[in-house]
Write a protein that holds these residues in place. Structure first.
Motif, PDB file in Angstrom:
ATOM      1  N   TYR A 114      -2.775  -1.251   6.002  1.00  0.00           N
ATOM      2  CA  TYR A 114      -2.183  -1.044   4.859  1.00  0.00           C
ATOM      3  C   TYR A 114      -1.002  -0.327   4.775  1.00  0.00           C
ATOM      4  O   TYR A 114      -0.841   0.430   4.211  1.00  0.00           O
ATOM      5  N   GLY A 115      -0.412  -1.125   5.684  1.00  0.00           N
ATOM      6  CA  GLY A 115       1.167  -0.134   5.496  1.00  0.00           C
ATOM      7  C   GLY A 115       2.544  -0.530   4.375  1.00  0.00           C
ATOM      8  O   GLY A 115       3.159   0.498   4.000  1.00  0.00           O
ATOM      9  N   CYS A 116       1.900  -2.092   4.098  1.00  0.00           N
ATOM     10  CA  CYS A 116       2.537  -2.542   2.957  1.00  0.00           C
ATOM     11  C   CYS A 116       2.818  -1.479   1.556  1.00  0.00           C
ATOM     12  O   CYS A 116       2.087  -1.314   0.590  1.00  0.00           O
ATOM     13  N   GLU A 117       3.876  -1.266   0.747  1.00  0.00           N
ATOM     14  CA  GLU A 117       3.848   0.002  -0.062  1.00  0.00           C
ATOM     15  C   GLU A 117       4.103  -0.711  -1.368  1.00  0.00           C
ATOM     16  O   GLU A 117       4.024  -0.069  -2.041  1.00  0.00           O
ATOM     17  N   ARG A 118       3.913  -2.462  -1.919  1.00  0.00           N
ATOM     18  CA  ARG A 118       4.114  -2.425  -2.524  1.00  0.00           C
ATOM     19  C   ARG A 118       3.130  -3.586  -2.737  1.00  0.00           C
ATOM     20  O   ARG A 118       2.463  -3.994  -4.168  1.00  0.00           O
ATOM     21  N   CYS A 119       1.941  -3.865  -1.994  1.00  0.00           N
ATOM     22  CA  CYS A 119       0.897  -4.607  -1.949  1.00  0.00           C
ATOM     23  C   CYS A 119      -0.178  -4.846  -1.003  1.00  0.00           C
ATOM     24  O   CYS A 119       0.135  -3.690  -0.224  1.00  0.00           O
ATOM     25  N   ASP A 120      -1.392  -4.922  -1.395  1.00  0.00           N
ATOM     26  CA  ASP A 120      -2.743  -3.836  -0.454  1.00  0.00           C
ATOM     27  C   ASP A 120      -2.447  -4.980   0.788  1.00  0.00           C
ATOM     28  O   ASP A 120      -4.043  -4.816   1.148  1.00  0.00           O
ATOM     29  N   GLN A 121      -2.194  -5.948   0.771  1.00  0.00           N
ATOM     30  CA  GLN A 121      -3.196  -6.931   2.097  1.00  0.00           C
ATOM     31  C   GLN A 121      -2.804  -5.979   3.195  1.00  0.00           C
ATOM     32  O   GLN A 121      -2.361  -5.365   3.888  1.00  0.00           O
ATOM     33  N   MET A 160       2.393  -5.122  14.222  1.00  0.00           N
ATOM     34  CA  MET A 160       1.455  -5.535  12.288  1.00  0.00           C
ATOM     35  C   MET A 160       2.272  -6.980  12.076  1.00  0.00           C
ATOM     36  O   MET A 160       3.406  -6.561  11.691  1.00  0.00           O
ATOM     37  N   ASN A 161       1.371  -8.134  11.892  1.00  0.00           N
ATOM     38  CA  ASN A 161       2.262  -8.895  10.847  1.00  0.00           C
ATOM     39  C   ASN A 161       1.346  -9.097   9.251  1.00  0.00           C
ATOM     40  O   ASN A 161       0.130  -8.295   9.249  1.00  0.00           O
ATOM     41  N   TYR A 162       1.492  -8.936   8.269  1.00  0.00           N
ATOM     42  CA  TYR A 162       1.714  -9.333   7.206  1.00  0.00           C
ATOM     43  C   TYR A 162       1.450 -10.992   6.223  1.00  0.00           C
ATOM     44  O   TYR A 162       3.199 -11.090   5.663  1.00  0.00           O
ATOM     45  N   PRO A 163       0.904 -11.658   7.136  1.00  0.00           N
ATOM     46  CA  PRO A 163       1.470 -13.083   6.628  1.00  0.00           C
ATOM     47  C   PRO A 163       1.150 -13.775   5.935  1.00  0.00           C
ATOM     48  O   PRO A 163       1.602 -14.419   5.439  1.00  0.00           O
ATOM     49  N   LEU A 164       1.070 -12.942   4.599  1.00  0.00           N
ATOM     50  CA  LEU A 164       0.410 -13.564   3.249  1.00  0.00           C
ATOM     51  C   LEU A 164       1.737 -13.483   2.310  1.00  0.00           C
ATOM     52  O   LEU A 164       2.028 -12.451   2.523  1.00  0.00           O
ATOM     53  N   THR A 165       2.186 -14.325   1.634  1.00  0.00           N
ATOM     54  CA  THR A 165       3.429 -14.245   0.625  1.00  0.00           C
ATOM     55  C   THR A 165       3.011 -13.498  -1.334  1.00  0.00           C
ATOM     56  O   THR A 165       3.785 -13.313  -1.840  1.00  0.00           O
ATOM     57  N   SER A 166       1.482 -13.173  -1.051  1.00  0.00           N
ATOM     58  CA  SER A 166       1.384 -13.004  -2.469  1.00  0.00           C
ATOM     59  C   SER A 166      -0.464 -12.056  -1.818  1.00  0.00           C
ATOM     60  O   SER A 166      -0.849 -12.253  -1.734  1.00  0.00           O
ATOM     61  N   ALA A 167      -0.120 -11.279  -3.097  1.00  0.00           N
ATOM     62  CA  ALA A 167      -1.201 -10.207  -2.559  1.00  0.00           C
ATOM     63  C   ALA A 167      -1.496  -9.194  -3.991  1.00  0.00           C
ATOM     64  O   ALA A 167      -0.588  -9.057  -4.614  1.00  0.00           O
ATOM     65  N   THR A 168      -2.352  -8.401  -3.760  1.00  0.00           N
ATOM     66  CA  THR A 168      -2.223  -7.790  -5.334  1.00  0.00           C
ATOM     67  C   THR A 168      -1.077  -6.522  -5.560  1.00  0.00           C
ATOM     68  O   THR A 168      -1.532  -5.852  -4.029  1.00  0.00           O
ATOM     69  N   PRO A 169      -0.078  -6.555  -6.156  1.00  0.00           N
ATOM     70  CA  PRO A 169       0.815  -5.393  -6.036  1.00  0.00           C
ATOM     71  C   PRO A 169       0.085  -4.290  -6.346  1.00  0.00           C
ATOM     72  O   PRO A 169      -0.920  -3.301  -7.104  1.00  0.00           O
ATOM     73  N   ARG A 170       0.559  -3.350  -5.239  1.00  0.00           N
ATOM     74  CA  ARG A 170       0.453  -2.115  -5.860  1.00  0.00           C
ATOM     75  C   ARG A 170       0.678  -1.018  -7.185  1.00  0.00           C
ATOM     76  O   ARG A 170       2.100  -1.697  -7.454  1.00  0.00           O
ATOM     77  N   SER A 171       0.996  -0.579  -7.805  1.00  0.00           N
ATOM     78  CA  SER A 171       1.611   0.489  -9.167  1.00  0.00           C
ATOM     79  C   SER A 171       0.974   1.942  -8.620  1.00  0.00           C
ATOM     80  O   SER A 171       0.438   2.705  -8.084  1.00  0.00           O
ATOM     81  N   ASP A 172       2.278   2.716 -10.074  1.00  0.00           N
ATOM     82  CA  ASP A 172       1.764   3.364  -9.355  1.00  0.00           C
ATOM     83  C   ASP A 172       0.635   4.666  -9.862  1.00  0.00           C
ATOM     84  O   ASP A 172       0.023   5.999  -8.763  1.00  0.00           O
ATOM     85  N   VAL A 225       6.873  -8.928  10.477  1.00  0.00           N
ATOM     86  CA  VAL A 225       7.075  -7.374  10.409  1.00  0.00           C
ATOM     87  C   VAL A 225       6.875  -6.809   9.185  1.00  0.00           C
ATOM     88  O   VAL A 225       7.477  -7.676   8.243  1.00  0.00           O
ATOM     89  N   TYR A 226       6.405  -5.757   9.363  1.00  0.00           N
ATOM     90  CA  TYR A 226       7.140  -5.014   7.562  1.00  0.00           C
ATOM     91  C   TYR A 226       8.804  -5.214   6.738  1.00  0.00           C
ATOM     92  O   TYR A 226       8.388  -5.578   6.023  1.00  0.00           O
ATOM     93  N   ASN A 227       9.251  -5.413   7.650  1.00  0.00           N
ATOM     94  CA  ASN A 227      10.326  -5.327   7.060  1.00  0.00           C
ATOM     95  C   ASN A 227      10.933  -6.592   6.754  1.00  0.00           C
ATOM     96  O   ASN A 227      11.725  -7.153   5.770  1.00  0.00           O
ATOM     97  N   VAL A 228      10.076  -7.478   7.245  1.00  0.00           N
ATOM     98  CA  VAL A 228      10.698  -8.614   6.804  1.00  0.00           C
ATOM     99  C   VAL A 228       9.985  -9.558   5.622  1.00  0.00           C
ATOM    100  O   VAL A 228      10.158 -10.030   4.904  1.00  0.00           O
ATOM    101  N   HIS A 229       8.577  -9.284   6.228  1.00  0.00           N
ATOM    102  CA  HIS A 229       7.405  -9.107   4.711  1.00  0.00           C
ATOM    103  C   HIS A 229       7.855  -8.270   2.896  1.00  0.00           C
ATOM    104  O   HIS A 229       8.147  -8.920   1.969  1.00  0.00           O
ATOM    105  N   SER A 230       8.613  -7.592   3.811  1.00  0.00           N
ATOM    106  CA  SER A 230       9.405  -6.361   2.308  1.00  0.00           C
ATOM    107  C   SER A 230      10.270  -6.669   2.198  1.00  0.00           C
ATOM    108  O   SER A 230      10.205  -7.053   0.863  1.00  0.00           O
ATOM    109  N   LEU A 231      11.328  -8.288   2.247  1.00  0.00           N
ATOM    110  CA  LEU A 231      11.378  -8.721   1.641  1.00  0.00           C
ATOM    111  C   LEU A 231      10.959  -9.541   0.705  1.00  0.00           C
ATOM    112  O   LEU A 231      11.724 -10.182  -0.881  1.00  0.00           O
TER     113      LEU A 231
END
Ligand SMILES: [Zn+2]
Length: 496
Positions: free
Chosen positions: A128-135, A144-156, A322-328
């Motif tokens: 659960y490494g993405c800082e912006r979505c919970d996929q 680690m791959n993050y294959p989804l291009t949409s997921a529930t966004p994290r909020s503050d 990977v994380y960097n590619v997904h974070s784009l």
């Protein structure tokens, strides 16, 4: 660890740059990163740095300096003085020369490991490494791959309540001050794109799976072109580019130059069409997000283009989302909130880190040496302004700021949609005037995923015979003109 203080640093900058002191509210960017000090030992600095957004020189200052044989291990110990001071000054502000100022933290700008350390979350390689979505990530082939291009966004809010427990290691000490632990931690362009995605692409071309490796002839051809184009890069580039075989030693600025300027030229004919078109998606998306002008108009478009880049990544390169590619996928959000990537990148902090290291004269008592040198720059609160509030016109003219001249490669400018070559510069009635010739019959450098002319990027061959005068205020940008075919590829200078 030595703590210098946020207000002390702000006042030192106000003393050096009085225009900052004219601002009632001070917006801060905060950076934490590590830097090894010697090749012979694992001694390293981990400073907390800050940068005042209102500072015209964008010069960071040191808030705290940690020196040890590893990175700091306890986030609470590391941040305790910082959190204590920020808790007070975010509420009460401070006074400089009898004037009250308030402070706002704009953003934290750090690489992914430092963000995880400060936020007390699991690493960017975790499920659960993405800082912006919970996929949930998928572990595949040792990464680690993050294959989804949409997921529930994290909020503050969801972060504070630790809604997804597996994202967190514990509570962050920064939760004690009023900042958004999701929204105010930007995904730094320098680490994520330049040292992350662009480096990964080059690695895939040279050392990745056989299906997407390019031959040694292509590597040689690309390298020769990069080195040749280095001679045509204006003064605004302090590194001229090296061969692909030296990619392990490339600096972040070299990856940036490759992505924004030289890549589309040197890769042409050296990459298969599908991979070249895929690279252009990244080039176009990031060019837009780096440009103040383009990002304010086409941020949504850049987001779509980067989404296609990420979607196509696995089809071309396999399981490397990977994380960097997904974070784009999340970069455009930061640009909407904070402005172009160039204003929220770690580049100024990275440069400052190296200047800190240069203050070390001997291998012993490294912390004491640097603390002593920084402390010598401390402000006195009642210091009188010894410099005029406004520098002379010549120092602030675009000629100086953009390093323009009548000589190649610093002699091409953009005014509106037109490009001009500077033939002569004169001072007329105190104003800098440029005598220029216009480039005519501009053509598109590429047409997919968008016509390059819409980005201010063109292929030019012909120059008008007529010389016209352009006033200084008519100049919108400097142009990077790189030899290509029988003319040159012209890009608006976007990274500064
Ligand atoms: Zn995400």
């Amino acid at each position: 660890m030595h703590y210098f203080g946020v207000v002390t640093g702000i006042m030192t900058r106000m003393q050096d740059s009085p225009t900052i002191a004219l601002r009632q509210t001070i917006h801060l960017q905060i950076n934490v990163d590590g830097m090894p000090l010697f090749k012979s030992s694992n001694k390293q600095f981990w400073p907390i740095l800050a940068l005042i957004e209102e500072d015209p020189e964008r010069m960071p200052f040191t808030v705290a300096l940690y020196c040890g044989h590893s990175k700091p291990t306890n986030t609470y110990d590391y941040l305790s003085d910082f959190v204590e001071e920020m808790s007070v000054i975010l509420e009460e502000g401070f006074t400089f020369n009898s004037t009250s100022h308030s402070i706002v933290i704009s953003a934290f700008i750090c690489d992914a490991p430092a963000r995880a350390f400060l936020k007390n979350i699991k690493s960017h390689n975790s499920y659960y490494g993405c800082e912006r979505c919970d996929q949930e990530g998928v572990w595949s082939n040792g990464r680690m791959n993050y294959p989804l291009t949409s997921a529930t966004p994290r909020s503050d809010g969801s972060f504070r309540s630790q809604h997804q427990k597996d994202h967190h290691k514990g509570e962050s000490p920064l939760s004690q001050i009023n900042i958004g632990l999701v929204s105010q931690f930007v995904l730094d362009f320098m680490h994520l794109v330049c040292l992350g995605v662009v480096r990964k692409l080059i690695w895939l071309w040279m050392r990745g799976p056989l299906a997407t490796r390019i031959g040694s002839q292509s590597v040689q051809s690309i390298s020769q072109k990069i080195i040749a184009l280095g001679k045509s890069l204006p003064k605004n580039f302090n590194r001229k580019g090296r061969a692909l075989t030296e990619v392990d030693r490339w600096k972040a600025t070299e990856f940036r130059t490759f992505l924004l300027y030289t890549g589309p030229i040197v890769l042409k004919s050296n990459l298969p069409n599908s991979m070249y078109d895929h690279f252009l998606l990244l080039h176009v998306g990031i060019t837009i997000l780096c440009s103040p002008h383009l990002s304010s108009h086409y941020c949504d478009y850049a987001e779509k283009v980067l989404k296609v880049f990420v979607q196509n990544f696995s089809a071309i390169y396999g399981d490397f989302i990977v994380y960097n590619v997904h974070s784009l996928l999340h970069l455009a959000d930061d640009v909407r909130k904070f402005g172009p990537l160039t204003q929220i990148s770690a580049f100024p902090f990275e440069n400052f880190l190296h200047s800190l290291k240069k203050q070390i004269r001997k291998p012993n008592q490294t912390l004491q040496q640097v603390v002593k040198r920084i402390s010598e720059q401390k402000p006195t609160n009642s210091v009188s302004h010894s410099r005029p509030l406004h520098n002379s016109l010549s120092n602030h003219s675009c000629c100086t700021k953009l390093s323009l001249s009548i000589y190649e490669p610093n002699n091409i400018v953009l005014s509106g949609h037109d490009m001009f070559r500077i033939e002569r510069i004169a001072n007329i009635d105190g104003c800098t005037t440029f005598f220029v010739r216009k480039f005519i019959n501009k053509q598109s450098l590429f047409t997919s995923p968008v016509d390059s002319l819409n980005l201010g990027t063109a292929y030019c061959e012909e120059l008008s015979a007529e010389v016209v005068a352009l006033s200084e205020i008519a100049i919108d940008a400097k142009v990077v003109a790189l030899p290509f075919k029988h003319g040159f590829a012209a890009y608006r200078l976007n990274h500064t």
